[in-house]
Scaffold this motif. Structure first.
Motif, PDB file in Angstrom:
ATOM      1  N   ALA A   1     -14.168  -3.074  -0.222  1.00  0.00           N
ATOM      2  CA  ALA A   1     -13.478  -3.536  -1.395  1.00  0.00           C
ATOM      3  C   ALA A   1     -14.588  -4.261  -2.400  1.00  0.00           C
ATOM      4  CB  ALA A   1     -12.777  -4.502  -0.893  1.00  0.00           C
ATOM      5  N   LEU A   2     -15.643  -4.497  -2.129  1.00  0.00           N
ATOM      6  CA  LEU A   2     -16.709  -5.083  -2.809  1.00  0.00           C
ATOM      7  C   LEU A   2     -17.832  -4.179  -2.730  1.00  0.00           C
ATOM      8  CD1 LEU A   2     -14.922  -7.799  -2.681  1.00  0.00           C
ATOM      9  CD2 LEU A   2     -16.523  -8.735  -4.028  1.00  0.00           C
ATOM     10  N   GLU A   3     -18.439  -3.516  -3.635  1.00  0.00           N
ATOM     11  CA  GLU A   3     -19.567  -2.864  -3.360  1.00  0.00           C
ATOM     12  C   GLU A   3     -20.923  -3.126  -4.591  1.00  0.00           C
ATOM     13  OE1 GLU A   3     -20.963   1.755  -3.880  1.00  0.00           O
ATOM     14  OE2 GLU A   3     -19.173   1.202  -3.401  1.00  0.00           O
ATOM     15  N   VAL A   4     -21.823  -3.597  -4.109  1.00  0.00           N
ATOM     16  CA  VAL A   4     -22.806  -4.160  -4.936  1.00  0.00           C
ATOM     17  C   VAL A   4     -23.815  -2.897  -5.537  1.00  0.00           C
ATOM     18  CG1 VAL A   4     -24.807  -5.522  -5.293  1.00  0.00           C
ATOM     19  CG2 VAL A   4     -23.074  -6.261  -4.075  1.00  0.00           C
ATOM     20  N   SER A   5     -23.933  -2.811  -6.569  1.00  0.00           N
ATOM     21  CA  SER A   5     -25.014  -1.560  -7.317  1.00  0.00           C
ATOM     22  C   SER A   5     -26.391  -1.764  -6.595  1.00  0.00           C
ATOM     23  CB  SER A   5     -24.821  -1.791  -8.734  1.00  0.00           C
ATOM     24  OG  SER A   5     -25.532  -3.017  -9.082  1.00  0.00           O
ATOM     25  N   PRO A   6     -26.851  -0.614  -6.548  1.00  0.00           N
ATOM     26  CA  PRO A   6     -28.288  -0.622  -6.117  1.00  0.00           C
ATOM     27  C   PRO A   6     -29.430  -1.487  -6.507  1.00  0.00           C
ATOM     28  CG  PRO A   6     -27.481   1.588  -6.266  1.00  0.00           C
ATOM     29  CD  PRO A   6     -26.543   0.677  -6.823  1.00  0.00           C
ATOM     30  N   ASP A   7     -29.097  -1.979  -7.941  1.00  0.00           N
ATOM     31  CA  ASP A   7     -29.977  -2.756  -8.341  1.00  0.00           C
ATOM     32  C   ASP A   7     -29.778  -4.432  -8.285  1.00  0.00           C
ATOM     33  OD1 ASP A   7     -27.861  -2.936 -10.328  1.00  0.00           O
ATOM     34  OD2 ASP A   7     -28.983  -2.316 -11.938  1.00  0.00           O
ATOM     35  N   GLY A   8     -28.456  -4.541  -7.730  1.00  0.00           N
ATOM     36  CA  GLY A   8     -28.058  -5.830  -7.370  1.00  0.00           C
ATOM     37  C   GLY A   8     -27.619  -6.659  -8.812  1.00  0.00           C
ATOM     38  N   LYS A   9     -27.257  -5.859  -9.815  1.00  0.00           N
ATOM     39  CA  LYS A   9     -26.775  -6.498 -10.958  1.00  0.00           C
ATOM     40  C   LYS A   9     -25.277  -6.486 -11.117  1.00  0.00           C
ATOM     41  CE  LYS A   9     -31.276  -6.022 -13.467  1.00  0.00           C
ATOM     42  NZ  LYS A   9     -32.128  -5.402 -14.640  1.00  0.00           N
ATOM     43  N   ALA A  10     -24.656  -5.636 -10.434  1.00  0.00           N
ATOM     44  CA  ALA A  10     -23.131  -5.368 -10.591  1.00  0.00           C
ATOM     45  C   ALA A  10     -22.533  -5.255  -9.284  1.00  0.00           C
ATOM     46  CB  ALA A  10     -22.801  -3.989 -11.611  1.00  0.00           C
ATOM     47  N   VAL A  11     -20.860  -5.614  -9.450  1.00  0.00           N
ATOM     48  CA  VAL A  11     -20.364  -5.467  -8.434  1.00  0.00           C
ATOM     49  C   VAL A  11     -19.117  -4.684  -8.585  1.00  0.00           C
ATOM     50  CG1 VAL A  11     -19.013  -6.747  -6.842  1.00  0.00           C
ATOM     51  CG2 VAL A  11     -20.890  -7.733  -7.305  1.00  0.00           C
ATOM     52  N   ARG A  12     -18.638  -3.732  -7.931  1.00  0.00           N
ATOM     53  CA  ARG A  12     -17.600  -2.873  -8.131  1.00  0.00           C
ATOM     54  C   ARG A  12     -16.263  -3.381  -7.323  1.00  0.00           C
ATOM     55  NH1 ARG A  12     -14.582   0.171  -5.173  1.00  0.00           N
ATOM     56  NH2 ARG A  12     -16.196   0.096  -3.591  1.00  0.00           N
ATOM     57  N   VAL A  13     -15.252  -3.678  -7.758  1.00  0.00           N
ATOM     58  CA  VAL A  13     -14.097  -4.280  -6.994  1.00  0.00           C
ATOM     59  C   VAL A  13     -12.858  -3.362  -7.022  1.00  0.00           C
ATOM     60  CG1 VAL A  13     -12.564  -6.295  -6.893  1.00  0.00           C
ATOM     61  CG2 VAL A  13     -14.909  -6.766  -7.928  1.00  0.00           C
ATOM     62  N   ASP A  14     -12.404  -3.083  -5.478  1.00  0.00           N
ATOM     63  CA  ASP A  14     -11.290  -2.422  -5.540  1.00  0.00           C
ATOM     64  C   ASP A  14     -10.074  -3.536  -5.223  1.00  0.00           C
ATOM     65  OD1 ASP A  14      -9.397  -0.384  -5.002  1.00  0.00           O
ATOM     66  OD2 ASP A  14     -10.306   0.056  -2.887  1.00  0.00           O
ATOM     67  N   LEU A  15      -9.389  -3.737  -6.361  1.00  0.00           N
ATOM     68  CA  LEU A  15      -8.682  -4.783  -6.711  1.00  0.00           C
ATOM     69  C   LEU A  15      -7.007  -4.210  -6.001  1.00  0.00           C
ATOM     70  CD1 LEU A  15      -8.017  -7.503  -7.658  1.00  0.00           C
ATOM     71  CD2 LEU A  15      -7.287  -6.426  -9.853  1.00  0.00           C
ATOM     72  N   PRO A  16      -6.750  -5.207  -4.909  1.00  0.00           N
ATOM     73  CA  PRO A  16      -5.369  -4.825  -4.500  1.00  0.00           C
ATOM     74  C   PRO A  16      -4.181  -4.812  -5.578  1.00  0.00           C
ATOM     75  CG  PRO A  16      -6.600  -6.329  -2.962  1.00  0.00           C
ATOM     76  CD  PRO A  16      -7.338  -6.022  -4.490  1.00  0.00           C
ATOM     77  N   LYS A  17      -3.433  -3.956  -5.447  1.00  0.00           N
ATOM     78  CA  LYS A  17      -1.889  -3.898  -6.306  1.00  0.00           C
ATOM     79  C   LYS A  17      -1.228  -5.496  -6.152  1.00  0.00           C
ATOM     80  CE  LYS A  17      -0.239  -1.521  -9.605  1.00  0.00           C
ATOM     81  NZ  LYS A  17      -0.839  -1.170 -10.922  1.00  0.00           N
ATOM     82  N   PRO A  18      -1.053  -6.063  -7.387  1.00  0.00           N
ATOM     83  CA  PRO A  18      -0.190  -7.324  -6.964  1.00  0.00           C
ATOM     84  C   PRO A  18       1.057  -7.034  -6.485  1.00  0.00           C
ATOM     85  CG  PRO A  18      -1.374  -7.412  -9.433  1.00  0.00           C
ATOM     86  CD  PRO A  18      -1.514  -5.883  -8.639  1.00  0.00           C
ATOM     87  N   VAL A  19       1.834  -7.872  -5.826  1.00  0.00           N
ATOM     88  CA  VAL A  19       3.137  -7.861  -5.042  1.00  0.00           C
ATOM     89  C   VAL A  19       3.845  -9.114  -5.465  1.00  0.00           C
ATOM     90  CG1 VAL A  19       4.214  -7.811  -2.881  1.00  0.00           C
ATOM     91  CG2 VAL A  19       1.807  -6.812  -3.298  1.00  0.00           C
ATOM     92  N   LEU A  20       5.056  -8.634  -5.862  1.00  0.00           N
ATOM     93  CA  LEU A  20       6.181  -9.364  -6.276  1.00  0.00           C
ATOM     94  C   LEU A  20       7.024 -10.146  -5.027  1.00  0.00           C
ATOM     95  CD1 LEU A  20       8.332  -7.476  -9.136  1.00  0.00           C
ATOM     96  CD2 LEU A  20       6.454  -9.374  -9.236  1.00  0.00           C
ATOM     97  N   ASP A  21       7.070 -11.332  -4.934  1.00  0.00           N
ATOM     98  CA  ASP A  21       7.455 -12.332  -3.892  1.00  0.00           C
ATOM     99  C   ASP A  21       8.972 -12.309  -4.077  1.00  0.00           C
ATOM    100  OD1 ASP A  21       7.773 -13.683  -1.743  1.00  0.00           O
ATOM    101  OD2 ASP A  21       6.371 -15.382  -2.420  1.00  0.00           O
TER     102      ASP A  21
END
Length: 200
Positions: free
Chosen positions: A100-120
């Protein structure tokens, strides 16, 4: 006596050489590469549900019950029921996968696989739910003297109306935007550039 002095000098020279090896060599002969992964995934899981947005809604139900082939003045009823409630939109972080979180090879960026919001489920405010007006035929008025009408169907209908309103009001989109801002601030504070995976 002289040989003892010679041994002492030799030991001191060896100690100085060792100190120089540990102090000077790292400056000129080694590089430090930190490939550590950020300890943010566990933190997000600890958040579990992030309540990103909430909406307040009010609905007026106009429900009429007719008796076939019988005039309204004799049987049947029409009810105006006012209901108010709130709906929360949340993001579930507790089930995030390892990717869900992947750090770039240079350690400067993070890619986030954001879950879809849900209505309660809608939360009706009981103190703001009431019968505003009611018209009843003669038979229904007489029946009301000896029995209490069940208002549960009005609450069920109000919940559905409010759930539909929350789904159509853009609450999910607002929750996603709020979550992105939260993660950008949190991960940005750790020195990362935050990128989000494309969502449908």
């Amino acid at each position: 006596m002289k040989w003892r002095i010679g041994v002492l000098v030799a030991v001191m020279v060896a100690v100085v050489a060792l100190v120089a090896a540990f102090v000077v060599v790292p400056r000129f002969g080694t590089d430090t590469v930190d490939r550590s992964q950020p300890a943010v995934l566990q933190s997000l899981r600890d958040l579990s549900q992030f309540h990103a947005a909430a909406g307040e809604y009010q609905v007026v139900l106009d429900i009429e019950h007719d008796v076939r082939y019988v005039p309204d003045v004799l049987a049947g009823q029409r009810t105006l029921f006012v209901a108010a409630g709130s709906v929360n939109a949340y993001v579930e972080f507790g089930e995030l996968g390892e990717g869900a979180l992947e750090v770039s090879p240079d350690g400067k960026a993070v890619r986030v696989d954001l879950p879809k919001p849900v209505l309660d489920k809608p939360n009706l405010h009981q103190e703001r739910c009431y019968v505003f007006a009611q018209e009843r035929g003669l038979v229904d008025r007489l029946a009301a003297i000896v029995e209490t009408r069940d208002q549960q169907p009005f609450y069920v209908a109000a919940e559905q109306k409010i759930a539909d309103a929350a789904r159509d009001s853009g609450l999910v989109a607002r929750a996603e935007e709020s979550t992105r801002k939260m993660l950008t601030g949190m991960l940005g504070g750790l020195g990362y550039e935050v990128r989000f995976s494309a969502t449908d």
